[in-house]
Design a protein around this motif. Structure first.
Motif, PDB file in Angstrom:
ATOM      1  N   GLN A   1      26.848 115.390  82.168  1.00  0.00           N
ATOM      2  CA  GLN A   1      27.409 116.387  81.263  1.00  0.00           C
ATOM      3  C   GLN A   1      26.656 117.721  81.369  1.00  0.00           C
ATOM      4  O   GLN A   1      27.275 118.777  81.419  1.00  0.00           O
ATOM      5  CB  GLN A   1      27.398 115.876  79.816  1.00  0.00           C
ATOM      6  CG  GLN A   1      28.509 114.888  79.503  1.00  0.00           C
ATOM      7  CD  GLN A   1      28.303 113.547  80.161  1.00  0.00           C
ATOM      8  OE1 GLN A   1      27.242 112.935  80.010  1.00  0.00           O
ATOM      9  NE2 GLN A   1      29.295 113.083  80.890  1.00  0.00           N
ATOM     10  N   GLY A   2      25.333 117.645  81.430  1.00  0.00           N
ATOM     11  CA  GLY A   2      24.557 118.873  81.547  1.00  0.00           C
ATOM     12  C   GLY A   2      24.785 119.588  82.857  1.00  0.00           C
ATOM     13  O   GLY A   2      25.022 120.800  82.896  1.00  0.00           O
ATOM     14  N   GLY A   3      24.716 118.825  83.965  1.00  0.00           N
ATOM     15  CA  GLY A   3      24.891 119.405  85.288  1.00  0.00           C
ATOM     16  C   GLY A   3      26.319 119.380  85.775  1.00  0.00           C
ATOM     17  O   GLY A   3      26.900 120.411  86.105  1.00  0.00           O
ATOM     18  N   GLY A   4      26.901 118.178  85.824  1.00  0.00           N
ATOM     19  CA  GLY A   4      28.258 118.031  86.342  1.00  0.00           C
ATOM     20  C   GLY A   4      29.278 118.826  85.558  1.00  0.00           C
ATOM     21  O   GLY A   4      30.099 119.557  86.133  1.00  0.00           O
ATOM     22  N   ARG A   5      29.248 118.725  84.234  1.00  0.00           N
ATOM     23  CA  ARG A   5      30.178 119.457  83.371  1.00  0.00           C
ATOM     24  C   ARG A   5      29.717 120.889  83.099  1.00  0.00           C
ATOM     25  O   ARG A   5      30.409 121.654  82.442  1.00  0.00           O
ATOM     26  CB  ARG A   5      30.347 118.734  82.043  1.00  0.00           C
ATOM     27  CG  ARG A   5      30.963 117.355  82.116  1.00  0.00           C
ATOM     28  CD  ARG A   5      32.401 117.398  82.512  1.00  0.00           C
ATOM     29  NE  ARG A   5      33.067 116.121  82.266  1.00  0.00           N
ATOM     30  CZ  ARG A   5      34.175 115.730  82.879  1.00  0.00           C
ATOM     31  NH1 ARG A   5      34.747 116.523  83.781  1.00  0.00           N
ATOM     32  NH2 ARG A   5      34.711 114.557  82.594  1.00  0.00           N
ATOM     33  N   GLU A   6      28.496 121.214  83.556  1.00  0.00           N
ATOM     34  CA  GLU A   6      27.923 122.555  83.403  1.00  0.00           C
ATOM     35  C   GLU A   6      27.753 122.960  81.940  1.00  0.00           C
ATOM     36  O   GLU A   6      27.883 124.128  81.575  1.00  0.00           O
ATOM     37  CB  GLU A   6      28.766 123.591  84.152  1.00  0.00           C
ATOM     38  CG  GLU A   6      28.853 123.317  85.644  1.00  0.00           C
ATOM     39  CD  GLU A   6      29.627 124.361  86.415  1.00  0.00           C
ATOM     40  OE1 GLU A   6      28.975 125.191  87.086  1.00  0.00           O
ATOM     41  OE2 GLU A   6      30.871 124.339  86.348  1.00  0.00           O
ATOM     42  N   LEU A   7      27.407 121.980  81.095  1.00  0.00           N
ATOM     43  CA  LEU A   7      27.115 122.278  79.694  1.00  0.00           C
ATOM     44  C   LEU A   7      25.682 122.772  79.511  1.00  0.00           C
ATOM     45  O   LEU A   7      25.344 123.302  78.453  1.00  0.00           O
ATOM     46  CB  LEU A   7      27.333 121.029  78.830  1.00  0.00           C
ATOM     47  CG  LEU A   7      28.762 120.475  78.792  1.00  0.00           C
ATOM     48  CD1 LEU A   7      28.822 119.235  77.910  1.00  0.00           C
ATOM     49  CD2 LEU A   7      29.744 121.526  78.303  1.00  0.00           C
TER      50      LEU A   7
ATOM     51  N   GLN B   1      28.512 116.737  93.335  1.00  0.00           N
ATOM     52  CA  GLN B   1      27.383 117.435  93.960  1.00  0.00           C
ATOM     53  C   GLN B   1      26.448 117.998  92.892  1.00  0.00           C
ATOM     54  O   GLN B   1      25.215 117.915  93.017  1.00  0.00           O
ATOM     55  CB  GLN B   1      27.890 118.575  94.858  1.00  0.00           C
ATOM     56  CG  GLN B   1      28.693 118.125  96.069  1.00  0.00           C
ATOM     57  CD  GLN B   1      27.832 117.568  97.193  1.00  0.00           C
ATOM     58  OE1 GLN B   1      26.653 117.286  97.011  1.00  0.00           O
ATOM     59  NE2 GLN B   1      28.430 117.385  98.363  1.00  0.00           N
ATOM     60  N   ARG B   2      27.027 118.564  91.829  1.00  0.00           N
ATOM     61  CA  ARG B   2      26.204 119.108  90.743  1.00  0.00           C
ATOM     62  C   ARG B   2      25.429 117.989  90.042  1.00  0.00           C
ATOM     63  O   ARG B   2      24.276 118.179  89.639  1.00  0.00           O
ATOM     64  CB  ARG B   2      27.071 119.858  89.734  1.00  0.00           C
ATOM     65  CG  ARG B   2      27.649 121.161  90.258  1.00  0.00           C
ATOM     66  CD  ARG B   2      28.217 122.013  89.138  1.00  0.00           C
ATOM     67  NE  ARG B   2      29.339 121.383  88.446  1.00  0.00           N
ATOM     68  CZ  ARG B   2      30.614 121.509  88.798  1.00  0.00           C
ATOM     69  NH1 ARG B   2      30.942 122.219  89.873  1.00  0.00           N
ATOM     70  NH2 ARG B   2      31.565 120.930  88.089  1.00  0.00           N
ATOM     71  N   VAL B   3      26.063 116.828  89.900  1.00  0.00           N
ATOM     72  CA  VAL B   3      25.392 115.682  89.275  1.00  0.00           C
ATOM     73  C   VAL B   3      24.162 115.294  90.090  1.00  0.00           C
ATOM     74  O   VAL B   3      23.064 115.136  89.538  1.00  0.00           O
ATOM     75  CB  VAL B   3      26.349 114.484  89.149  1.00  0.00           C
ATOM     76  CG1 VAL B   3      25.583 113.218  88.756  1.00  0.00           C
ATOM     77  CG2 VAL B   3      27.438 114.774  88.127  1.00  0.00           C
TER      78      VAL B   3
END
Length: 208
Positions: A106-112, A166-168
């Protein structure tokens, strides 16, 4: 707490479930402590119901912060019902995902924002972190191909775009750097028996 709390993290398809099952069998040969195998989201009746809500592919309109809050709520219930009682009873808790998953997904993948999601979960867990977190690392393409081969279909998070995954993974690698005393990286592209052996060696250092 008298027991040992060990969590397992990794991108989708890292092989956590397979590794955990093998480790539980190996632990039985070196300790008399009971091992509690559990998972997140889920692990208790209420938390499992929240899991179904979060991961259902039909819930395409779920707000990203709603998702993050549901994960934190599920984690809180799981912690109170399962993890803390097991640790108090001197057991070894082996948890498939914990708070680092929310920070990465959520922090990285969802960019929160990793820090914002960490703060949300700090409220939920009240400082109850694992003594050891084993992060099984695989390239995103390798992990997703493994999931596809299982043939069970993608859940709501597994089915996200490649850039999300990739962000995750990038977020997980940041967490490894930031928490080097707790999070240990294991290359999960190696043969499973090698991955299990390396994880087991790290666990033995903790529970010996």
């Amino acid at each position: 707490m008298a027991g040992f709390f060990i969590s397992f993290e990794g991108p989708d398809g890292a092989g956590k479930t397979t590794v955990i099952e093998a480790l539980i069998k190996k632990l039985a040969t070196v300790t008399d402590r009971e091992v509690v195998e559990t998972r997140e989201p889920g692990g208790s009746e209420i938390a499992e119901e929240i899991r179904q809500l979060i991961l259902d592919p039909k819930h395409t309109e779920m707000d990203d912060w709603t998702e993050a809050l549901l994960y934190a709520a599920s984690r809180r219930q799981h912690l109170i019902e399962v993890i803390e009682p097991a640790l108090t009873a001197n057991k070894i808790v082996m948890c498939d995902r914990y708070v680092d998953s929310s920070i990465a997904y959520q922090g990285g993948g969802r960019e929160l924002g990793m820090d914002k999601v960490r703060q949300l979960n700090d409220f939920a867990i009240q400082g109850e972190l694992p003594q050891l977190t084993l992060y099984l690392d695989v390239p995103v393409e390798v992990g997703l191909q493994r999931v596809k081969k299982l043939g069970a279909g993608f859940d709501r998070l597994e089915g996200q775009a490649l850039a999300f995954h990739q962000r995750v993974r990038e977020s997980y690698l940041k967490l490894v750097e930031q928490n080097e005393n707790r999070i240990q990286l294991v290359d999960a592209t190696q043969p499973v028996e090698v991955v299990v052996a390396k994880c087991f060696a790290k666990i033995q250092q903790l529970v010996k």
